[in-house]
Structure formats: structure tokens, C-alpha cells
Design an enzyme around this catalytic site. Structure first.
Site, PDB file in Angstrom:
ATOM      1  N   TYR A   8      47.041   7.900   0.835  1.00  0.00           N
ATOM      2  CA  TYR A   8      47.869   6.736   0.537  1.00  0.00           C
ATOM      3  C   TYR A   8      48.749   7.005  -0.684  1.00  0.00           C
ATOM      4  O   TYR A   8      48.297   6.981  -1.834  1.00  0.00           O
ATOM      5  CB  TYR A   8      47.006   5.506   0.282  1.00  0.00           C
TER       6      TYR A   8
ATOM      7  N   HIS B 276      38.311  11.293   7.025  1.00  0.00           N
ATOM      8  CA  HIS B 276      39.548  10.607   7.402  1.00  0.00           C
ATOM      9  C   HIS B 276      40.175  11.238   8.649  1.00  0.00           C
ATOM     10  O   HIS B 276      40.427  12.442   8.695  1.00  0.00           O
ATOM     11  CB  HIS B 276      40.538  10.673   6.242  1.00  0.00           C
TER      12      HIS B 276
END
Length: 330
Positions: free
Chosen positions: A48, A132
Site C-alpha cells: 500500500y 499477500h
């Protein structure tokens, strides 16, 4: 899972400039507003904003009693310096690309990812570490990445091991393989669509794995009272059939005096496997608004009406008993 998550979780991708820029002060104020609204679970990732989310979240939480909140981040991508001068727009973030992402599912890569995240967060530990987006790297996930996460848990470096993905089939395979405490399922268990119910949820129930629901607004399509044809779905344009279904959901909700975003937030939390709904927030107003939505009751008749119209599966959000997993506070 040996953690108790707040029902509303803070998704920290937007404060790193997801789609549009967010300044430092707004990011800090957004975390403050979420805290004031009772949020105590904060989720981030190196991906992010190329570490910006972790840095901003860590600064915003600094000084708060560490035992009062939980933080999750993710592993699988390392950040490598990049001085090419490009921007990060291709990955959805409106920032200069000072680094680039490099996939690394090796044991050393997972451990380095955690160490780097702790440095950016300014913390000595995270509570939950997710692998992830493993769907395109399943052999490496099974052979090296998940064992590395489990090793970190066994050492006490993290409390719980998870996997985050929008691929329900990949999550199911990893749950069946064993060793997980939680999965973060993105966009696959929402008011709009529920493919996670088919195989993933039964697997989680059998293995006593908690579910964290993310992407509950389907990339923003369910975040407004009336779905916009110019909005986003799966981080892209909205297909006409998806827009029609979302508008039908909105109309039924309005008939019962409920907004579409309110129903979208409440729906996944009705399932006993779902420990938390993580919602991306980019402003103090959004943080406060989501808290109000959660605190506003939804009439049971709405769910029955949606089931009768075939818009949600019958009993899909409340049919199964909760798993008997220990859940002491951290």
C-alpha cells in the site's frame, strides 16, 4: 484464533493515496477518527503506497497503549529502492515510486518483509501477519512462505498467521493445508456476491480458521446509496449486469429504510465465522460514517426480503455455528 478483532477494522490502503492523493495530516486525522469511533484493529501492507501506509499508520498509532489495539500487515512483496522517477499509478497509488515491489516467498524474504514492516510501523511486533496475494504463486506459498509464517508464530514474533486474497479457491487450498489462524477474503463475501460460501467457509469452519472480510463495498460500487455507472468494481469499470444487480440491492434496501452501504457493512458480519470487516478509509468523515453505519440496526426483514428475491443465498450469512476456537484477548 488467539486474537479478538474489533468488528470494524481499519483498512489503511486509502491513507497511502489509493486512487487519489492523501496528505499526512488527513491520514493522521483519519486514524484518530477511527480510534475515537472504537476501531481497534488496523490492517496495512508494504504494497500500500510502497510502504507509505505502514509509515503513516505507525506514526498515527504512536503513543497509544500498545495492548489496546491490534495491527496486521502482509508479507510476500519486498520493497527495493527505485530512482527511475516513475509514479506508482499503475499499482493504483497516486505517489512517486521511490521503490519497486519484488515478489519473495522464500523464508528469508518473509522474515525480511516482517523486519522492514516493523521498522516502517515503528513497532516491535505485529499481531497478525498475512501472506499477500498467493493465488499465482501457490507452490511457493505451500512450500516456503506458509512454513516461514508458522515458524515466526512458533518463535513468538507474531501471534497469528493468515493469508489474504480475493481468490477463494486459493484460500481454500491453503486452509486445507493447515497451520492458518485467519484468512482475509477480499470481495468474495459481500452483499453483492458470496463465492466464499461454497468451499472456503466450510473449510474454515472445519479448521477453526477465522475470516476477516475485506473489500465489502466491492471496490466502491456498494459504497454509495445509489450505485454509479461511473464507479469501480474489481478496481475497474462496472459491467452492466453487475451495476443492475447492485441497483436492485439498493432499491430493496431503500424500501426497508436502509442504505446500501449500511447493508453492505452489516451483511458479512452476520456470519459467525467473520471476526471483522475491514473497510478502507481515507478521511475522518469516512471513518465516522462507517462507525455510524455499523451502530445503526438493520431490520431482519431486509435479509428475508433479499433472500426471497434471490439476491442473497438463503441462510448464507447465519446458517452455520461458530467454530470452537479459543479467542483470548491479546
Amino acid at each position: 484464533m488467539a486474537l479478538t478483532l474489533s468488528r470494524l477494522g481499519f483498512g489503511a490502503a486509502p491513507i497511502a493515496g489509493l486512487y487519489t492523493p492523501v496528505d499526512d495530516d488527513t491520514a493522521a486525522a483519519t486514524v484518530d477518527a477511527a480510534w475515537d469511533a472504537g476501531v481497534r484493529y488496523f490492517d496495512t501492507a508494504p504494497h500500500y503506497g510502497l510502504g507509505l501506509s505502514e509509515r503513516r499508520l505507525g506514526r498515527a498509532l504512536a503513543g497509544r497503549p500498545r495492548h489496546e489495539y491490534l495491527v496486521s500487515t502482509k508479507a510476500g512483496r519486498l520493497l527495493v529502492p527505485d530512482d527511475s522517477g516513475r509514479t506508482d499509478v499503475d499499482d493504483g497509488f497516486a505517489n512517486p515510486a521511490t521503490h519497486r515491489r519484488v515478489w519473495d516467498y522464500t523464508r528469508d524474504g518473509i522474515r525480511r518483509s516482517l523486519d522492514d514492516s516493523l521498522t516502517r510501523l515503528g513497532l516491535d511486533r505485529v499481531d497478525l501477519l498475512y501472506l499477500h496475494d498467493p493465488e499465482d504463486r501457490m507452490p511457493d506459498a505451500l512450500a516456503t512462505a506458509i512454513p516461514a509464517l508458522i515458524e515466526l508464530r512458533d518463535e513468538g514474533a507474531i501471534t497469528a498467521v493468515g493469508v489474504g486474497s480475493k481468490d477463494a479457491a486459493a484460500l481454500t487450498t491453503l486452509v486445507d493445508n493447515g497451520g492458518l489462524d485467519a484468512v482475509m477474503v477480499a470481495g468474495r463475501f459481500t452483499l453483492l456476491e458470496q463465492p466464499a460460501l461454497d468451499e472456503l467457509f466450510p473449510a474454515c469452519e472445519t479448521a477453526a480458521v477465522a475470516v476477516v472480510a475485506a473489500g465489502i463495498y466491492n471496490s466502491g460500487l456498494l459504497a454509495t446509496d445509489v450505485p454509479d455507472p461511473g464507479g469501480t468494481y474489481e478496481y475497474g469499470p462496472v459491467p452492466p449486469r453487475i451495476l443492475d444487480r447492485a441497483r436492485e440491492l439498493a432499491a430493496v434496501c431503500a424500501h426497508h429504510g436502509v442504505t446500501l452501504p449500511q447493508a453492505a457493512l452489516h451483511y458479512p458480519l452476520r456470519h459467525p465465522l467473520v471476526a471483522s470487516a475491514v473497510v478502507g478509509m481515507r478521511s475522518p468523515a469516512e471513518a465516522a460514517q462507517n462507525a455510524v453505519r455499523l451502530d445503526t440496526a438493520v431490520p431482519e426483514r431486509l435479509w428475508a426480503d433479499l433472500e426471497e428475491r434471490g439476491l442473497i443465498p438463503a441462510g448464507g450469512a447465519s446458517a452455520r455455528p461458530a467454530p470452537s476456537a479459543p479467542s483470548p484477548t491479546p
